[in-house]
Design a protein around this motif. Structure first.
Motif, PDB file in Angstrom:
ATOM      1  N   GLU A  67     -39.754 -30.133  49.499  1.00 47.36           N
ATOM      2  CA  GLU A  67     -39.001 -28.987  49.992  1.00 47.36           C
ATOM      3  C   GLU A  67     -39.465 -27.805  49.157  1.00 47.36           C
ATOM      4  OE1 GLU A  67     -34.404 -27.624  50.786  1.00 47.36           O
ATOM      5  OE2 GLU A  67     -34.867 -29.741  50.510  1.00 47.36           O
ATOM      6  N   ARG A 116     -40.008 -24.103  47.704  1.00 44.40           N
ATOM      7  CA  ARG A 116     -39.293 -22.841  47.484  1.00 44.40           C
ATOM      8  C   ARG A 116     -40.277 -21.690  47.318  1.00 44.40           C
ATOM      9  NH1 ARG A 116     -36.451 -25.898  43.686  1.00 44.40           N
ATOM     10  NH2 ARG A 116     -37.293 -24.614  42.025  1.00 44.40           N
ATOM     11  N   ASP A 119     -45.344 -26.587  58.215  1.00 43.92           N
ATOM     12  CA  ASP A 119     -43.891 -26.776  58.341  1.00 43.92           C
ATOM     13  C   ASP A 119     -43.638 -28.113  59.017  1.00 43.92           C
ATOM     14  OD1 ASP A 119     -41.181 -26.681  58.763  1.00 43.92           O
ATOM     15  OD2 ASP A 119     -41.190 -24.724  59.741  1.00 43.92           O
ATOM     16  N   ARG A 140     -34.466 -24.404  55.058  1.00 43.37           N
ATOM     17  CA  ARG A 140     -35.155 -25.576  54.505  1.00 43.37           C
ATOM     18  C   ARG A 140     -36.601 -25.596  54.993  1.00 43.37           C
ATOM     19  NH1 ARG A 140     -34.043 -31.900  55.148  1.00 43.37           N
ATOM     20  NH2 ARG A 140     -34.754 -32.479  53.067  1.00 43.37           N
ATOM     21  N   VAL A 165     -39.954 -27.860  54.595  1.00 43.20           N
ATOM     22  CA  VAL A 165     -40.557 -29.108  54.110  1.00 43.20           C
ATOM     23  C   VAL A 165     -42.038 -29.108  54.464  1.00 43.20           C
ATOM     24  CG1 VAL A 165     -40.533 -31.625  54.319  1.00 43.20           C
ATOM     25  CG2 VAL A 165     -38.379 -30.348  54.327  1.00 43.20           C
ATOM     26  N   GLY A 195     -40.446 -26.486  43.911  1.00 41.26           N
ATOM     27  CA  GLY A 195     -39.765 -27.188  44.986  1.00 41.26           C
ATOM     28  C   GLY A 195     -39.285 -28.523  44.473  1.00 41.26           C
ATOM     29  N   VAL A 204     -38.744 -34.552  48.703  1.00 45.27           N
ATOM     30  CA  VAL A 204     -37.772 -34.876  49.748  1.00 45.27           C
ATOM     31  C   VAL A 204     -37.484 -36.378  49.664  1.00 45.27           C
ATOM     32  CG1 VAL A 204     -37.360 -34.954  52.236  1.00 45.27           C
ATOM     33  CG2 VAL A 204     -38.590 -33.028  51.250  1.00 45.27           C
TER      34      VAL A 204
END
Length: 141
Positions: free
Chosen positions: A20, A22, A58, A84, A86, A105, A108
């Motif tokens: 995930e 950031r 994505d 979100r 990912v 990040g 996940v």
């Protein structure tokens, strides 16, 4: 990430499992991600003057396009789209000789990660069909 010579380059970073994302930061020469880190930036040329674009796949989207990460407030920083995000792949395109890349990040959890090659990744798990064809769900007269 290092190139053999200064020029226009495209480099791909693949992660062994989805994260995930950031943000991504390109560290300038001598910069550290934190004061206690042993990792030190060796980017050339200077992050304030280089031409660089960062894209990421994505994994939650049904589209195959790779959105461009927005340029952050700090020189050399790139921010993932809101919400979100990912991914398992980041692409860096620009003119450079060397990039020192820091990825911010978190991994996940395996139960939440979208299946590899899934076209239904953006659908919630409970909405996904259990089989490719379910005759009981057809709306035929």
């Amino acid at each position: 990430v290092e190139a053999r010579q200064m020029g226009a380059h495209v480099r791909e970073l693949r992660f062994p499992e989805p994260i995930e994302l950031r943000s991504i930061r390109i560290l300038g020469r001598g910069q550290k991600p934190t004061s206690s880190s042993s990792f030190e930036g060796k980017t050339f040329p200077d992050v304030r003057t280089m031409s660089l674009s960062v894209f990421a796949a994505d994994r939650l989207s049904t589209s195959s396009s790779m959105p461009r990460l927005a340029v952050g407030e700090v020189p050399g920083s790139f921010v993932a789209p809101s919400g979100r995000f990912v991914t398992n792949c980041v692409i860096m395109r620009g003119e450079y000789l060397r990039l020192s890349v820091v990825v911010y990040g978190q991994r996940v959890p395996s139960g939440e990660a979208p299946a590899e090659g899934s076209e239904l990744a953006a659908l919630a798990q409970h909405l996904r069909p259990s089989a490719a064809f379910e005759e009981t769900r057809l709306d035929l007269p």
